[in-house]
Scaffold this motif. Structure first.
Motif, mmCIF file in Angstrom:
data_model
loop_
_atom_site.group_PDB
_atom_site.id
_atom_site.type_symbol
_atom_site.label_atom_id
_atom_site.label_comp_id
_atom_site.label_asym_id
_atom_site.label_seq_id
_atom_site.Cartn_x
_atom_site.Cartn_y
_atom_site.Cartn_z
ATOM 1 N N VAL A 109 1.041 -1.131 0.150
ATOM 2 C CA VAL A 109 0.150 -0.011 0.159
ATOM 3 C C VAL A 109 0.976 1.389 0.284
ATOM 4 C CG1 VAL A 109 -0.305 0.089 2.406
ATOM 5 C CG2 VAL A 109 -1.965 1.277 1.306
ATOM 6 N N GLN A 110 0.393 2.331 -0.514
ATOM 7 C CA GLN A 110 1.319 3.559 -0.740
ATOM 8 C C GLN A 110 0.888 4.305 0.439
ATOM 9 O OE1 GLN A 110 0.853 5.895 -4.145
ATOM 10 N NE2 GLN A 110 3.029 5.434 -4.723
ATOM 11 N N GLU A 111 1.799 4.595 1.449
ATOM 12 C CA GLU A 111 1.731 5.523 2.477
ATOM 13 C C GLU A 111 2.847 6.471 2.333
ATOM 14 O OE1 GLU A 111 1.543 3.483 6.161
ATOM 15 O OE2 GLU A 111 -0.307 2.356 5.854
ATOM 16 N N ASN A 112 2.439 7.741 2.563
ATOM 17 C CA ASN A 112 3.555 8.687 2.460
ATOM 18 C C ASN A 112 4.473 8.562 1.199
ATOM 19 O OD1 ASN A 112 2.618 9.721 5.006
ATOM 20 N ND2 ASN A 112 3.722 8.338 6.037
ATOM 21 N N ARG A 113 3.958 8.471 0.262
ATOM 22 C CA ARG A 113 4.404 8.510 -1.028
ATOM 23 C C ARG A 113 5.669 7.252 -1.175
ATOM 24 N NH1 ARG A 113 6.550 14.321 -2.252
ATOM 25 N NH2 ARG A 113 8.158 13.466 -1.064
ATOM 26 N N ARG A 114 5.513 6.263 -0.278
ATOM 27 C CA ARG A 114 6.386 5.109 -0.346
ATOM 28 C C ARG A 114 5.432 3.809 -0.374
ATOM 29 N NH1 ARG A 114 9.428 4.370 4.781
ATOM 30 N NH2 ARG A 114 10.370 2.494 3.681
ATOM 31 N N TRP A 115 5.923 2.547 -1.054
ATOM 32 C CA TRP A 115 5.274 1.299 -1.120
ATOM 33 C C TRP A 115 5.683 0.621 0.163
ATOM 34 C CZ3 TRP A 115 1.128 0.602 -4.006
ATOM 35 C CH2 TRP A 115 1.168 1.166 -5.307
ATOM 36 N N LEU A 116 4.400 0.298 1.012
ATOM 37 C CA LEU A 116 4.929 -0.429 2.110
ATOM 38 C C LEU A 116 4.035 -2.003 2.337
ATOM 39 C CD1 LEU A 116 4.997 2.537 4.743
ATOM 40 C CD2 LEU A 116 6.824 1.460 3.552
ATOM 41 N N LEU A 117 4.732 -2.838 2.896
ATOM 42 C CA LEU A 117 3.991 -4.192 3.143
ATOM 43 C C LEU A 117 2.764 -3.929 3.716
ATOM 44 C CD1 LEU A 117 4.485 -7.115 2.447
ATOM 45 C CD2 LEU A 117 5.541 -7.229 4.422
ATOM 46 N N LEU A 118 1.616 -4.756 3.166
ATOM 47 C CA LEU A 118 0.368 -4.741 3.904
ATOM 48 C C LEU A 118 0.089 -6.066 4.377
ATOM 49 C CD1 LEU A 118 -2.415 -3.375 4.597
ATOM 50 C CD2 LEU A 118 -2.940 -3.688 2.662
ATOM 51 N N GLU A 119 0.291 -7.063 3.458
ATOM 52 C CA GLU A 119 0.153 -8.482 3.499
ATOM 53 C C GLU A 119 1.329 -9.321 2.810
ATOM 54 O OE1 GLU A 119 -3.595 -9.849 1.842
ATOM 55 O OE2 GLU A 119 -4.649 -8.201 3.027
ATOM 56 N N VAL A 120 1.862 -10.411 3.411
ATOM 57 C CA VAL A 120 2.948 -11.205 2.836
ATOM 58 C C VAL A 120 2.827 -12.831 2.779
ATOM 59 C CG1 VAL A 120 4.092 -11.102 4.841
ATOM 60 C CG2 VAL A 120 5.244 -11.669 2.832
ATOM 61 N N SER A 121 2.856 -13.424 1.870
ATOM 62 C CA SER A 121 3.023 -14.882 1.870
ATOM 63 C C SER A 121 4.338 -15.355 1.228
ATOM 64 C CB SER A 121 1.831 -15.612 1.228
ATOM 65 O OG SER A 121 1.931 -16.927 1.012
ATOM 66 N N VAL A 122 4.996 -15.907 1.862
ATOM 67 C CA VAL A 122 6.463 -16.531 1.475
ATOM 68 C C VAL A 122 6.718 -18.035 1.444
ATOM 69 C CG1 VAL A 122 8.970 -16.348 1.513
ATOM 70 C CG2 VAL A 122 7.681 -14.413 1.614
ATOM 71 N N GLY A 123 7.099 -18.762 0.567
ATOM 72 C CA GLY A 123 7.269 -20.231 0.837
ATOM 73 C C GLY A 123 8.218 -20.640 -0.030
ATOM 74 N N ALA A 124 8.363 -22.027 -0.037
ATOM 75 C CA ALA A 124 9.311 -22.784 -1.167
ATOM 76 C C ALA A 124 8.597 -23.951 -1.928
ATOM 77 C CB ALA A 124 10.657 -23.221 -0.545
ATOM 78 N N PHE A 125 9.098 -24.430 -3.072
ATOM 79 C CA PHE A 125 8.305 -25.262 -3.623
ATOM 80 C C PHE A 125 9.369 -25.947 -4.612
ATOM 81 C CE2 PHE A 125 7.279 -21.766 -6.239
ATOM 82 C CZ PHE A 125 7.325 -22.242 -7.452
ATOM 83 N N ASP A 126 9.256 -27.179 -4.947
ATOM 84 C CA ASP A 126 10.051 -27.780 -5.907
ATOM 85 C C ASP A 126 9.798 -27.235 -7.122
ATOM 86 O OD1 ASP A 126 10.783 -29.862 -3.776
ATOM 87 O OD2 ASP A 126 9.307 -31.353 -4.427
ATOM 88 N N PRO A 127 11.231 -27.146 -7.829
ATOM 89 C CA PRO A 127 11.320 -26.780 -9.211
ATOM 90 C C PRO A 127 10.341 -27.170 -10.061
ATOM 91 C CG PRO A 127 13.672 -27.048 -8.273
ATOM 92 C CD PRO A 127 12.423 -27.778 -7.364
ATOM 93 N N ILE A 128 10.042 -26.456 -10.887
ATOM 94 C CA ILE A 128 9.013 -27.121 -11.744
ATOM 95 C C ILE A 128 9.904 -27.551 -13.158
ATOM 96 C CG2 ILE A 128 7.285 -26.343 -13.691
ATOM 97 C CD1 ILE A 128 6.906 -23.717 -11.701
ATOM 98 N N PRO A 129 9.672 -28.722 -13.711
ATOM 99 C CA PRO A 129 10.301 -29.413 -14.820
ATOM 100 C C PRO A 129 9.832 -28.738 -15.894
ATOM 101 C CG PRO A 129 9.010 -30.853 -13.765
ATOM 102 C CD PRO A 129 8.709 -29.699 -12.986
ATOM 103 N N PRO A 130 10.944 -28.613 -16.964
ATOM 104 C CA PRO A 130 10.389 -27.858 -18.369
ATOM 105 C C PRO A 130 9.634 -28.928 -18.874
ATOM 106 C CG PRO A 130 12.975 -28.494 -18.079
ATOM 107 C CD PRO A 130 12.400 -28.847 -16.392
#
Length: 149
Positions: A109-130
């Protein structure tokens, strides 16, 4: 959030993604998520004290996911969405790393002319085979359009 044509510069989006994931990585290494919290939007900070953030990122930390390689790897940005008159942005994708890809889904979200984090999801997964490329037989005629009227 409605999908709109992206007016967000790819290099800027990449910088935002790397910036946030680096802050998460530092929190994972140190167990201290204060900087991530203080660096985020007011709503994110109000909902998440550092202890809660440590609990939320525990699965990533316990798996030993090292996000340092994101600094030198180009992300696969699958979706850039903007909303609320371009004052919210969602960035979704992954970094194609080995042995695991690192996924991200970030709402800013833009606050005080900066983009700041509002929500986050981070993880890992196996590589996608070509996927193997579809091949046509040599001298094969292209499919004809035999649609009916």
């Amino acid at each position: 959030m409605a999908q709109q044509p992206s007016s967000v510069d790819r290099s800027f989006a990449t910088a935002l993604i790397r910036d946030i994931l680096t802050a998460i990585n530092h929190g994972n290494w140190t167990g201290n998520y204060t900087v991530l919290r203080d660096y985020s939007s007011r709503d994110f900070s109000d909902r998440n004290d550092p202890t809660r953030l440590a609990g939320l990122f525990a699965p990533v930390r316990e798996r030993g996911i090292d996000m340092l390689p994101i600094l030198v790897t180009e992300p696969e940005i699958l979706s850039v969405q903007t909303a609320r008159r371009d004052t919210q942005m969602r960035l979704t994708g992954y970094f194609p790393l080995q042995p695991e890809h690192i996924s991200f889904d970030l709402v800013l979200v833009q606050e005080n002319r900066r983009w700041l984090l509002l929500e986050v999801s981070v993880g890992a997964f196996d590589p996608i085979p070509p996927q193997p490329a579809r091949q046509t037989a040599p001298n094969a005629a292209p499919p004809s359009d035999s649609g009916s009227d």
